[in-house]
Motif scaffolding. Structure first.
Motif, short mmCIF file in Angstrom:
data_model
loop_
_atom_site.label_atom_id
_atom_site.label_comp_id
_atom_site.label_asym_id
_atom_site.label_seq_id
_atom_site.Cartn_x
_atom_site.Cartn_y
_atom_site.Cartn_z
N LYS A 121 -30.92 25.99 -44.20
CA LYS A 121 -32.32 25.89 -43.79
C LYS A 121 -33.27 26.05 -44.97
O LYS A 121 -34.41 25.58 -44.93
CB LYS A 121 -32.63 26.96 -42.74
N ALA A 122 -32.79 26.71 -46.04
CA ALA A 122 -33.63 26.86 -47.23
C ALA A 122 -34.09 25.52 -47.76
O ALA A 122 -35.16 25.40 -48.38
CB ALA A 122 -32.85 27.61 -48.32
N ASN B 48 -33.06 31.39 -39.30
CA ASN B 48 -32.88 30.77 -40.61
C ASN B 48 -34.03 29.85 -41.01
O ASN B 48 -34.46 29.84 -42.16
CB ASN B 48 -31.55 30.01 -40.65
N SER C 2 -36.61 30.38 -44.24
CA SER C 2 -36.89 29.36 -45.24
C SER C 2 -38.39 29.11 -45.35
O SER C 2 -38.94 28.99 -46.46
CB SER C 2 -36.17 28.06 -44.89
#
Length: 396
Positions: free
Chosen positions: A80-81, A130, A134
């Motif tokens: 997800k970053a 997540n 991010s």
């Protein structure tokens, strides 16, 4: 371990792969290429490992199992970053350009040239954990205020992780889909900008940017392989990850693209139901799955447009095979690499193991020549939950 997979009840329905134009129409090559060019310049960027699970492949009677391990991604623990932070940057670019009446370069925002502008643009989203982490990281990096909405079942650990990145976190009593609705309504009322990984009518640019960001992961996997995989097992959720991976694989491998198998919890099977209905269909969630990141009842319409054309199979799995799969990766036999995976990361692997121990192996065309790609979407994003899984006290 064998018994839990053998006894698992998997449900399967066929897709209707056709056309294959959405893989370049909804997400173009230039969408992916721009995201890859930008993200690979970020401080701390490094390709994540593509782990070969050779012993397991041999045990299951398939040629190769390749597991793309996203745990190390930018120190945030998940794929997800790549999406939330990149979409945040693109929202800032569009809004600053609108306010100033001139083109704005992503690199200039990244360098702090528009810090004052960024500080006046609030970004928000709903999340299972997540995606919000991010987005919070992206907002912290680019200097924008961040507001995150979480539902009742999101763990305290994931809430704190977002707060530690500077986000204002709001917990509601309802489920994920209700948190999405609240984020939308409060953003509209306050002039904030929603950065979501799911699309709806009239809202498509941020979800497209999110999925384009995920293309970094898929391109890395392709670059690490000398031939196309025959199968890819992709976890569901709203469909953004699966659609992004399927689209980029189609763009890279063309007619040699792998057979796409979508995997979902039986407790949150909106894509499975969409396949049966032949259109994007909501799923009513009555019980939360252990796979927190996949507990989504409403598919992204943009993602479904791609998946409807690319997916050959849809499979649901019970929660009972998730924790054993997490433990198997963490405690491998022989010289296999230790992989610390979160509960949502192992959906594809769990489905593959259980399928290979049933008649579904033949249905999915799995044999000694199969090369299966899996997306290990997260590492340890909640240490407390991971510890409970490893101790055997959390089963679903």
């Amino acid at each position: 371990m064998t018994d839990v997979y053998t006894q698992a009840q998997l449900t399967h329905t066929t897709g209707n792969p056709h056309g294959h134009t959405a893989a370049t129409r909804v997400l173009s090559r230039s969408d992916f290429d721009q995201a890859i060019s930008e993200i690979t310049q970020w401080p701390g960027y490094a390709a994540t490992p593509l782990v070969s699970l050779d012993d397991l492949a041999s045990d299951l009677g398939v040629g190769a199992i390749l597991y793309k391990h996203e745990g190390p991604r930018f120190g945030l623990g998940s794929f997800k970053a790549l999406g939330g932070a990149y979409a945040a940057l693109r929202v800032l670019q569009r809004e600053i350009a609108r306010r100033r009446g001139t083109d704005v370069a992503l690199a200039d925002i990244r360098a702090g040239k528009y810090a004052d502008d960024c500080s006046q643009i609030t970004l928000c989203s709903a999340t299972d954990g997540n995606h919000g982490r991010s987005l919070a990281w992206g907002c912290q990096t680019f200097g924008a205020p961040c507001r995150i909405y979480i539902h009742a079942e999101v763990s305290k650990g994931r809430e704190v992780a977002m707060q530690d990145l500077g986000a204002d976190v709001v917990r509601i009593a309802g489920d994920y889909d209700e948190s999405v609705a609240l984020a939308r309504s409060e953003a509209e009322a306050n002039g904030w900008f929603v950065v979501s990984d799911t699309s709806w009518p009239g809202y498509s640019e941020p979800p497209r940017d999110v999925m384009a960001g995920y293309g970094v992961m898929t391109q890395e996997a392709c670059d690490a392989m000398d031939q196309a995989p025959t199968h890819v097992f992709l976890q569901g959720g709203v469909g953004g990850l699966a659609a992004s991976v399927a689209a980029r694989l189609r763009q890279v491998w063309g007619d040699d693209t792998p057979r796409v198998v979508i995997v979902e919890p039986e407790l949150a099977a909106c894509l499975f139901d969409s396949a049966k209905a032949g259109k994007a269909t909501n799923f009513s969630i009555h019980q939360e799955t252990i796979m927190a990141g996949l507990s989504c009842g409403e598919p992204s319409e943009m993602a479904w447009e791609i998946l409807a054309e690319e997916s050959s199979d849809f499979v649901t799995i019970p929660d009972s095979i998730v924790a054993p799969t997490v433990r198997m990766l963490a405690r491998p036999t022989g010289a296999a690499k230790i992989v610390e995976a979160g509960e949502s990361a192992v959906a594809g692997l769990a489905a593959l193991i259980a399928a290979c121990k049933s008649d579904l192996k033949t249905t999915l065309g799995l044999d000694a020549g199969s090369r299966v790609l899996l997306i290990g979407s997260e590492g340890i994003t909640d240490p407390e939950i991971y510890a409970e899984i490893m101790e055997g006290t959390k089963h679903g």
